[in-house]
Design a protein around this motif. Structure first.
Motif, PDB file in Angstrom:
ATOM      1  N   ILE A  40     145.288  10.481  47.052  1.00  0.00           N
ATOM      2  CA  ILE A  40     146.452  11.024  47.424  1.00  0.00           C
ATOM      3  C   ILE A  40     147.357  11.411  46.436  1.00  0.00           C
ATOM      4  CG2 ILE A  40     148.414  10.739  48.889  1.00  0.00           C
ATOM      5  CD1 ILE A  40     146.439   9.659  51.175  1.00  0.00           C
ATOM      6  N   GLU A  41     147.825  10.093  45.727  1.00  0.00           N
ATOM      7  CA  GLU A  41     148.526  10.349  44.508  1.00  0.00           C
ATOM      8  C   GLU A  41     148.042  11.318  43.424  1.00  0.00           C
ATOM      9  OE1 GLU A  41     149.388   6.435  42.855  1.00  0.00           O
ATOM     10  OE2 GLU A  41     150.323   5.894  44.610  1.00  0.00           O
ATOM     11  N   LEU A  42     146.844  11.402  43.147  1.00  0.00           N
ATOM     12  CA  LEU A  42     146.064  12.283  42.262  1.00  0.00           C
ATOM     13  C   LEU A  42     146.375  13.940  42.883  1.00  0.00           C
ATOM     14  CD1 LEU A  42     142.858  10.548  41.054  1.00  0.00           C
ATOM     15  CD2 LEU A  42     145.097  11.319  39.579  1.00  0.00           C
ATOM     16  N   CYS A  43     146.143  13.887  44.199  1.00  0.00           N
ATOM     17  CA  CYS A  43     146.158  15.203  44.686  1.00  0.00           C
ATOM     18  C   CYS A  43     147.591  15.896  44.924  1.00  0.00           C
ATOM     19  CB  CYS A  43     145.578  15.108  46.226  1.00  0.00           C
ATOM     20  SG  CYS A  43     143.977  15.077  46.351  1.00  0.00           S
ATOM     21  N   GLU A  44     148.547  14.725  44.981  1.00  0.00           N
ATOM     22  CA  GLU A  44     150.053  15.276  44.876  1.00  0.00           C
ATOM     23  C   GLU A  44     150.470  15.648  43.463  1.00  0.00           C
ATOM     24  OE1 GLU A  44     151.987  11.873  46.356  1.00  0.00           O
ATOM     25  OE2 GLU A  44     151.861  12.520  48.255  1.00  0.00           O
ATOM     26  N   ALA A  45     149.696  14.851  42.467  1.00  0.00           N
ATOM     27  CA  ALA A  45     150.266  15.349  40.940  1.00  0.00           C
ATOM     28  C   ALA A  45     149.545  16.826  40.927  1.00  0.00           C
ATOM     29  CB  ALA A  45     149.533  14.357  40.130  1.00  0.00           C
ATOM     30  N   ILE A  46     148.052  17.008  41.304  1.00  0.00           N
ATOM     31  CA  ILE A  46     147.709  18.413  41.046  1.00  0.00           C
ATOM     32  C   ILE A  46     148.564  19.446  41.852  1.00  0.00           C
ATOM     33  CG2 ILE A  46     145.647  19.841  41.869  1.00  0.00           C
ATOM     34  CD1 ILE A  46     144.002  17.705  41.465  1.00  0.00           C
ATOM     35  N   LEU A  47     149.201  19.199  43.024  1.00  0.00           N
ATOM     36  CA  LEU A  47     149.826  20.167  43.665  1.00  0.00           C
ATOM     37  C   LEU A  47     151.356  20.398  42.995  1.00  0.00           C
ATOM     38  CD1 LEU A  47     149.195  19.116  47.485  1.00  0.00           C
ATOM     39  CD2 LEU A  47     148.384  21.190  46.041  1.00  0.00           C
ATOM     40  N   GLN A  48     151.706  19.201  42.430  1.00  0.00           N
ATOM     41  CA  GLN A  48     152.948  19.502  41.507  1.00  0.00           C
ATOM     42  C   GLN A  48     152.634  20.261  40.269  1.00  0.00           C
ATOM     43  OE1 GLN A  48     154.695  15.474  40.505  1.00  0.00           O
ATOM     44  NE2 GLN A  48     156.833  16.805  39.916  1.00  0.00           N
ATOM     45  N   GLN A  49     151.740  20.006  39.561  1.00  0.00           N
ATOM     46  CA  GLN A  49     151.600  20.706  38.479  1.00  0.00           C
ATOM     47  C   GLN A  49     151.275  22.311  38.728  1.00  0.00           C
ATOM     48  OE1 GLN A  49     148.319  18.759  36.462  1.00  0.00           O
ATOM     49  NE2 GLN A  49     149.414  17.132  35.671  1.00  0.00           N
ATOM     50  N   VAL A  50     150.474  22.402  39.682  1.00  0.00           N
ATOM     51  CA  VAL A  50     150.313  23.673  40.235  1.00  0.00           C
ATOM     52  C   VAL A  50     151.588  24.661  40.593  1.00  0.00           C
ATOM     53  CG1 VAL A  50     149.134  25.370  41.988  1.00  0.00           C
ATOM     54  CG2 VAL A  50     148.011  23.674  40.699  1.00  0.00           C
ATOM     55  N   GLY A  51     152.545  23.864  41.208  1.00  0.00           N
ATOM     56  CA  GLY A  51     153.913  24.378  41.653  1.00  0.00           C
ATOM     57  C   GLY A  51     154.558  24.853  40.245  1.00  0.00           C
ATOM     58  N   THR A  52     154.687  24.052  39.369  1.00  0.00           N
ATOM     59  CA  THR A  52     155.385  24.194  38.155  1.00  0.00           C
ATOM     60  C   THR A  52     154.840  25.340  37.407  1.00  0.00           C
ATOM     61  OG1 THR A  52     154.289  22.541  36.929  1.00  0.00           O
ATOM     62  CG2 THR A  52     156.322  21.671  37.949  1.00  0.00           C
ATOM     63  N   ALA A  53     153.536  25.422  37.448  1.00  0.00           N
ATOM     64  CA  ALA A  53     153.046  26.644  36.706  1.00  0.00           C
ATOM     65  C   ALA A  53     153.029  27.678  37.502  1.00  0.00           C
ATOM     66  CB  ALA A  53     151.505  26.203  36.357  1.00  0.00           C
ATOM     67  N   LEU A  54     153.634  28.065  38.669  1.00  0.00           N
ATOM     68  CA  LEU A  54     153.482  29.024  39.600  1.00  0.00           C
ATOM     69  C   LEU A  54     154.274  30.448  38.937  1.00  0.00           C
ATOM     70  CD1 LEU A  54     152.287  30.337  42.340  1.00  0.00           C
ATOM     71  CD2 LEU A  54     154.347  29.395  43.409  1.00  0.00           C
ATOM     72  N   PRO A  55     155.592  30.132  38.530  1.00  0.00           N
ATOM     73  CA  PRO A  55     156.019  31.088  37.881  1.00  0.00           C
ATOM     74  C   PRO A  55     155.545  31.924  36.730  1.00  0.00           C
ATOM     75  CG  PRO A  55     157.680  29.370  38.251  1.00  0.00           C
ATOM     76  CD  PRO A  55     156.304  28.944  38.507  1.00  0.00           C
ATOM     77  N   ILE A  56     154.759  31.161  35.948  1.00  0.00           N
ATOM     78  CA  ILE A  56     154.265  31.666  34.719  1.00  0.00           C
ATOM     79  C   ILE A  56     152.914  32.480  35.089  1.00  0.00           C
ATOM     80  CG2 ILE A  56     152.679  30.854  32.667  1.00  0.00           C
ATOM     81  CD1 ILE A  56     154.684  28.289  32.657  1.00  0.00           C
ATOM     82  N   VAL A  57     152.261  31.842  36.135  1.00  0.00           N
ATOM     83  CA  VAL A  57     150.977  32.687  36.760  1.00  0.00           C
ATOM     84  C   VAL A  57     151.530  33.923  37.364  1.00  0.00           C
ATOM     85  CG1 VAL A  57     149.282  32.317  38.521  1.00  0.00           C
ATOM     86  CG2 VAL A  57     149.823  30.407  36.799  1.00  0.00           C
ATOM     87  N   THR A  58     152.496  33.949  38.098  1.00  0.00           N
ATOM     88  CA  THR A  58     152.978  34.998  38.878  1.00  0.00           C
ATOM     89  C   THR A  58     153.382  36.271  37.812  1.00  0.00           C
ATOM     90  OG1 THR A  58     153.896  33.708  40.713  1.00  0.00           O
ATOM     91  CG2 THR A  58     154.727  35.827  40.598  1.00  0.00           C
ATOM     92  N   ALA A  59     154.161  35.949  36.658  1.00  0.00           N
ATOM     93  CA  ALA A  59     154.620  36.692  35.709  1.00  0.00           C
ATOM     94  C   ALA A  59     153.467  37.321  35.108  1.00  0.00           C
ATOM     95  CB  ALA A  59     155.336  36.012  34.745  1.00  0.00           C
ATOM     96  N   SER A  60     152.462  36.505  34.565  1.00  0.00           N
ATOM     97  CA  SER A  60     151.144  37.033  34.042  1.00  0.00           C
ATOM     98  C   SER A  60     150.492  37.868  34.878  1.00  0.00           C
ATOM     99  CB  SER A  60     150.209  35.975  33.505  1.00  0.00           C
ATOM    100  OG  SER A  60     149.864  35.045  34.193  1.00  0.00           O
ATOM    101  N   LEU A  61     150.152  37.775  35.938  1.00  0.00           N
ATOM    102  CA  LEU A  61     149.667  38.482  36.983  1.00  0.00           C
ATOM    103  C   LEU A  61     150.228  39.753  37.183  1.00  0.00           C
ATOM    104  CD1 LEU A  61     147.334  38.598  39.055  1.00  0.00           C
ATOM    105  CD2 LEU A  61     148.887  37.880  41.018  1.00  0.00           C
TER     106      LEU A  61
END
Length: 92
Positions: A40-61
């Motif tokens: 569960i801690e690993l899954c939370e870390a994955i979700l947190q990393q995806v959340g911080t990368a969301l603005p960059i992914v959105t801008a590139s898209l």
């Protein structure tokens, strides 16, 4: 092709992490070294990393969609028509 596969893997891992957290919230914890809590801690870390990368992914898209749209236009906004591109011979 490679970027599409990576995008699909990112989306699948994000949804799988969220699903795992939702399914295992009421698990029978085995103490300090609980394997489910570690997952569960690993899954939370994955979700947190995806959340911080969301603005960059959105801008590139957005940039990709705009550049594809501009390139597909007949007017050639990014590459305007010139006499050379139209193969016009200019004799003086």
């Amino acid at each position: 092709m490679i970027s599409a596969v990576l995008c699909v893997l990112l989306v699948v891992s994000t949804f799988a992490s969220a699903l795992f957290i939702a399914m295992e919230t009421e698990h029978d914890c085995g103490g300090e070294e609980c394997h489910i809590c570690e997952c569960i801690e690993l899954c939370e870390a994955i979700l947190q990393q995806v959340g911080t990368a969301l603005p960059i992914v959105t801008a590139s898209l957005i940039f990709s969609v705009i550049s594809i749209a501009l390139n597909s236009m007949d007017g050639g906004v990014l590459c305007p028509k010139t006499p050379v591109s139209q193969k016009i011979r200019l004799n003086d």
